[in-house]
Motif scaffolding. Structure first.
Motif, PDB file in Angstrom:
ATOM      1  N   ASN A  17       7.536  16.137   6.353  1.00 35.79           N
ATOM      2  CA  ASN A  17       8.196  17.373   6.397  1.00 35.79           C
ATOM      3  C   ASN A  17       9.213  17.253   7.535  1.00 35.79           C
ATOM      4  OD1 ASN A  17       6.963  18.664   4.366  1.00 35.79           O
ATOM      5  ND2 ASN A  17       5.789  20.186   5.393  1.00 35.79           N
ATOM      6  N   THR A  18       8.686  16.624   8.754  1.00 36.32           N
ATOM      7  CA  THR A  18       9.589  16.287   9.919  1.00 36.32           C
ATOM      8  C   THR A  18      10.528  15.024   9.691  1.00 36.32           C
ATOM      9  OG1 THR A  18       7.936  17.321  11.487  1.00 36.32           O
ATOM     10  CG2 THR A  18       9.516  15.657  12.348  1.00 36.32           C
ATOM     11  N   TRP A  19       9.925  14.201   8.703  1.00 37.03           N
ATOM     12  CA  TRP A  19      10.673  13.038   8.444  1.00 37.03           C
ATOM     13  C   TRP A  19      11.747  13.221   7.641  1.00 37.03           C
ATOM     14  CZ3 TRP A  19      10.808   7.852   9.283  1.00 37.03           C
ATOM     15  CH2 TRP A  19      11.577   6.958   8.768  1.00 37.03           C
ATOM     16  N   ASN A  20      11.608  13.873   6.617  1.00 35.97           N
ATOM     17  CA  ASN A  20      12.935  14.313   5.810  1.00 35.97           C
ATOM     18  C   ASN A  20      13.814  13.266   5.567  1.00 35.97           C
ATOM     19  OD1 ASN A  20      14.330  16.525   4.432  1.00 35.97           O
ATOM     20  ND2 ASN A  20      15.707  16.661   6.213  1.00 35.97           N
ATOM     21  N   GLU A  21      13.286  11.895   5.134  1.00 39.85           N
ATOM     22  CA  GLU A  21      14.141  10.927   4.970  1.00 39.85           C
ATOM     23  C   GLU A  21      13.228  10.254   3.512  1.00 39.85           C
ATOM     24  OE1 GLU A  21      16.595   9.746   6.251  1.00 39.85           O
ATOM     25  OE2 GLU A  21      16.804  11.017   8.125  1.00 39.85           O
ATOM     26  N   PRO A  22      14.044   9.371   2.961  1.00 42.51           N
ATOM     27  CA  PRO A  22      13.417   8.654   1.708  1.00 42.51           C
ATOM     28  C   PRO A  22      12.063   8.265   1.685  1.00 42.51           C
ATOM     29  CG  PRO A  22      15.741   7.787   1.845  1.00 42.51           C
ATOM     30  CD  PRO A  22      15.423   8.695   3.095  1.00 42.51           C
ATOM     31  N   VAL A  23      10.886   8.650   0.867  1.00 41.66           N
ATOM     32  CA  VAL A  23       9.577   8.105   0.985  1.00 41.66           C
ATOM     33  C   VAL A  23       9.184   7.737  -0.373  1.00 41.66           C
ATOM     34  CG1 VAL A  23       7.344   8.963   1.059  1.00 41.66           C
ATOM     35  CG2 VAL A  23       9.155  10.156   2.527  1.00 41.66           C
ATOM     36  N   VAL A  24       8.489   6.441  -0.463  1.00 47.36           N
ATOM     37  CA  VAL A  24       7.941   6.017  -1.705  1.00 47.36           C
ATOM     38  C   VAL A  24       6.375   6.208  -1.479  1.00 47.36           C
ATOM     39  CG1 VAL A  24       7.262   3.815  -2.812  1.00 47.36           C
ATOM     40  CG2 VAL A  24       9.724   4.070  -1.986  1.00 47.36           C
ATOM     41  N   HIS A  25       5.884   7.110  -2.396  1.00 47.47           N
ATOM     42  CA  HIS A  25       4.610   7.596  -2.365  1.00 47.47           C
ATOM     43  C   HIS A  25       3.668   6.939  -3.494  1.00 47.47           C
ATOM     44  CE1 HIS A  25       1.480  11.163  -2.912  1.00 47.47           C
ATOM     45  NE2 HIS A  25       0.892  10.240  -1.592  1.00 47.47           N
ATOM     46  N   ARG A  26       2.602   6.119  -2.743  1.00 49.73           N
ATOM     47  CA  ARG A  26       1.687   5.555  -3.813  1.00 49.73           C
ATOM     48  C   ARG A  26       0.195   6.396  -3.671  1.00 49.73           C
ATOM     49  NH1 ARG A  26       0.967   1.134  -7.048  1.00 49.73           N
ATOM     50  NH2 ARG A  26       2.961   0.595  -6.586  1.00 49.73           N
ATOM     51  N   ASP A  27      -0.237   6.833  -4.532  1.00 51.55           N
ATOM     52  CA  ASP A  27      -1.457   7.622  -4.621  1.00 51.55           C
ATOM     53  C   ASP A  27      -2.633   6.998  -5.344  1.00 51.55           C
ATOM     54  OD1 ASP A  27      -3.520   9.287  -4.692  1.00 51.55           O
ATOM     55  OD2 ASP A  27      -2.346  11.127  -5.484  1.00 51.55           O
ATOM     56  N   LEU A  28      -3.496   6.154  -4.444  1.00 48.56           N
ATOM     57  CA  LEU A  28      -4.432   5.330  -4.933  1.00 48.56           C
ATOM     58  C   LEU A  28      -5.239   6.056  -5.415  1.00 48.56           C
ATOM     59  CD1 LEU A  28      -4.447   2.667  -1.813  1.00 48.56           C
ATOM     60  CD2 LEU A  28      -3.164   2.586  -4.073  1.00 48.56           C
ATOM     61  N   ALA A  29      -5.689   7.295  -5.361  1.00 48.47           N
ATOM     62  CA  ALA A  29      -6.641   7.839  -6.016  1.00 48.47           C
ATOM     63  C   ALA A  29      -6.308   8.196  -7.327  1.00 48.47           C
ATOM     64  CB  ALA A  29      -7.125   9.236  -5.112  1.00 48.47           C
ATOM     65  N   ALA A  30      -4.927   8.434  -7.674  1.00 45.33           N
ATOM     66  CA  ALA A  30      -4.770   8.950  -8.919  1.00 45.33           C
ATOM     67  C   ALA A  30      -4.260   7.758  -9.843  1.00 45.33           C
ATOM     68  CB  ALA A  30      -3.305   9.861  -8.769  1.00 45.33           C
ATOM     69  N   SER A  31      -3.828   6.768  -9.074  1.00 45.11           N
ATOM     70  CA  SER A  31      -3.512   5.358  -9.681  1.00 45.11           C
ATOM     71  C   SER A  31      -4.037   4.171  -8.936  1.00 45.11           C
ATOM     72  CB  SER A  31      -2.053   5.321  -9.897  1.00 45.11           C
ATOM     73  OG  SER A  31      -1.614   6.267 -10.761  1.00 45.11           O
ATOM     74  N   PRO A  32      -5.495   4.005  -8.914  1.00 43.42           N
ATOM     75  CA  PRO A  32      -5.938   2.997  -8.192  1.00 43.42           C
ATOM     76  C   PRO A  32      -5.311   1.499  -8.634  1.00 43.42           C
ATOM     77  CG  PRO A  32      -7.567   3.634  -9.693  1.00 43.42           C
ATOM     78  CD  PRO A  32      -6.501   4.672  -9.839  1.00 43.42           C
ATOM     79  N   VAL A  33      -5.218   0.862  -7.622  1.00 44.74           N
ATOM     80  CA  VAL A  33      -4.791  -0.779  -7.984  1.00 44.74           C
ATOM     81  C   VAL A  33      -6.145  -1.408  -8.189  1.00 44.74           C
ATOM     82  CG1 VAL A  33      -2.551  -0.570  -6.330  1.00 44.74           C
ATOM     83  CG2 VAL A  33      -4.782  -1.368  -5.519  1.00 44.74           C
ATOM     84  N   PRO A  34      -6.012  -2.615  -9.145  1.00 49.05           N
ATOM     85  CA  PRO A  34      -7.188  -3.292  -9.141  1.00 49.05           C
ATOM     86  C   PRO A  34      -7.710  -3.994  -7.987  1.00 49.05           C
ATOM     87  CG  PRO A  34      -5.397  -4.037 -10.550  1.00 49.05           C
ATOM     88  CD  PRO A  34      -4.665  -3.172  -9.329  1.00 49.05           C
ATOM     89  N   HIS A  35      -9.143  -4.187  -7.853  1.00 40.34           N
ATOM     90  CA  HIS A  35      -9.872  -5.003  -6.722  1.00 40.34           C
ATOM     91  C   HIS A  35      -9.312  -6.322  -6.771  1.00 40.34           C
ATOM     92  CE1 HIS A  35     -12.015  -1.262  -6.098  1.00 40.34           C
ATOM     93  NE2 HIS A  35     -12.091  -1.617  -4.984  1.00 40.34           N
ATOM     94  N   LEU A  36      -9.378  -6.955  -5.595  1.00 37.48           N
ATOM     95  CA  LEU A  36      -9.096  -8.425  -5.739  1.00 37.48           C
ATOM     96  C   LEU A  36     -10.142  -9.194  -6.737  1.00 37.48           C
ATOM     97  CD1 LEU A  36      -7.004 -10.599  -4.894  1.00 37.48           C
ATOM     98  CD2 LEU A  36      -8.311 -10.937  -2.786  1.00 37.48           C
ATOM     99  N   ASP A  37      -9.599  -9.925  -7.728  1.00 36.11           N
ATOM    100  CA  ASP A  37     -10.683 -10.875  -8.312  1.00 36.11           C
ATOM    101  C   ASP A  37     -10.424 -12.232  -8.415  1.00 36.11           C
ATOM    102  OD1 ASP A  37      -8.595 -11.151 -10.106  1.00 36.11           O
ATOM    103  OD2 ASP A  37      -9.455  -9.839 -11.548  1.00 36.11           O
ATOM    104  N   ALA A  38     -11.173 -13.128  -9.168  1.00 37.03           N
ATOM    105  CA  ALA A  38     -10.889 -14.634  -9.098  1.00 37.03           C
ATOM    106  C   ALA A  38      -9.656 -15.053  -9.438  1.00 37.03           C
ATOM    107  CB  ALA A  38     -11.848 -15.264  -9.954  1.00 37.03           C
ATOM    108  N   ALA A  39      -8.928 -14.395 -10.621  1.00 36.75           N
ATOM    109  CA  ALA A  39      -7.694 -14.510 -11.066  1.00 36.75           C
ATOM    110  C   ALA A  39      -6.791 -14.437  -9.935  1.00 36.75           C
ATOM    111  CB  ALA A  39      -7.363 -13.705 -12.432  1.00 36.75           C
ATOM    112  N   GLY A  40      -6.911 -13.163  -9.269  1.00 39.83           N
ATOM    113  CA  GLY A  40      -6.070 -13.000  -8.390  1.00 39.83           C
ATOM    114  C   GLY A  40      -5.956 -13.962  -7.008  1.00 39.83           C
ATOM    115  N   ILE A  41      -7.109 -14.487  -6.818  1.00 40.67           N
ATOM    116  CA  ILE A  41      -7.149 -15.459  -5.553  1.00 40.67           C
ATOM    117  C   ILE A  41      -6.702 -16.521  -6.125  1.00 40.67           C
ATOM    118  CG2 ILE A  41      -8.816 -16.794  -4.318  1.00 40.67           C
ATOM    119  CD1 ILE A  41     -10.516 -14.310  -4.272  1.00 40.67           C
ATOM    120  N   ALA A  42      -6.903 -17.357  -7.487  1.00 39.82           N
ATOM    121  CA  ALA A  42      -6.392 -18.626  -7.992  1.00 39.82           C
ATOM    122  C   ALA A  42      -4.798 -18.174  -7.872  1.00 39.82           C
ATOM    123  CB  ALA A  42      -6.952 -18.694  -9.320  1.00 39.82           C
ATOM    124  N   ALA A  43      -4.415 -17.410  -8.340  1.00 39.61           N
ATOM    125  CA  ALA A  43      -2.826 -17.456  -8.570  1.00 39.61           C
ATOM    126  C   ALA A  43      -2.057 -17.414  -7.292  1.00 39.61           C
ATOM    127  CB  ALA A  43      -2.380 -15.916  -8.854  1.00 39.61           C
TER     128      ALA A  43
END
Length: 212
Positions: A27-53
């Motif tokens: 509310n004080t910042w009042n500038e552009p914000v990119v909000h990522r809600d991990l509870a609503a849209s979780p990202v994948p946990h790192l797996d073997a494919a991600g490490i190998a990539a």
């Protein structure tokens, strides 16, 4: 365009104390914000494919590695595009929510965000961690030394990602709902009031610092 990246890992949405304090910052910042809600849209946990990539030529990646790399690319580009960071990371069972750890593991990639010749790619950028907790973990409390959220995050975010980290820890959030903790309500209210004030103050500091 410069923006604040808000990574939110609370499962309680608007009822989250961490999120409410973070909202005072926004509310004080009042500038552009990119909000990522991990509870609503979780990202994948790192797996073997991600490490190998990491070490596989893009032309030789398997479909699984390519998909994992695409997730990392999106999160890293979003992270590096920000001028400042707001992290909502409540204490769950003495540590950080697993969704936030998953996000960290996806963006901490050697040669892209850390391990670079001139230091971390986001070195020196300001970051605020808001971590509410149900009890008290400061000196003199029975739980002193059992906070495995803020010390870990301050180390990871500063030492690996190079961020200039400030932390706010509104405490005793269970006092209003647990009868045995009723006597601690005044301490909870004082902690919460201070956290909101500090969040607004930090937003002003971030804005001045980024504009300089």
């Amino acid at each position: 365009m410069s923006y604040l990246l808000h990574i939110d890992s609370s499962s309680l949405g608007a009822d989250s104390v961490s999120s409410q304090v973070a909202q005072s910052f926004r509310n004080t910042w009042n500038e552009p914000v990119v909000h990522r809600d991990l509870a609503a849209s979780p990202v994948p946990h790192l797996d073997a494919a991600g490490i190998a990539a990491w070490d596989t030529d893009p032309a030789r990646r398997t479909p699984e590695q390519a998909a994992a790399a695409a997730v990392q690319d999106e999160l890293i580009e979003e992270f590096l595009g920000a001028s400042g960071y707001l992290f909502t990371v409540p204490m769950y069972n003495l540590t950080m929510p697993s969704v936030f750890k998953a996000w960290l593991d996806q963006v901490i990639v050697k040669g892209r965000t850390f391990g670079l010749p001139d230091g971390p790619a986001a070195s020196g950028r300001p970051a605020l961690v808001v971590s509410a907790r149900g009890g008290g973990y400061g000196p003199g409390t029975p739980n002193h030394g059992k906070d495995f959220v803020v010390p870990a995050l301050e180390t990871i975010l500063h030492d690996m990602l190079g961020l200039d980290v400030t932390s706010l820890t509104p405490e005793l959030t269970m006092a209003p709902v647990v009868p045995a903790l009723t006597h601690l309500i005044p301490l909870h209210e004082a902690s919460l009031t201070d956290a909101h004030q500090q969040a607004r103050r930090q937003a002003g500091k971030f804005r001045d610092r980024i504009a300089a």
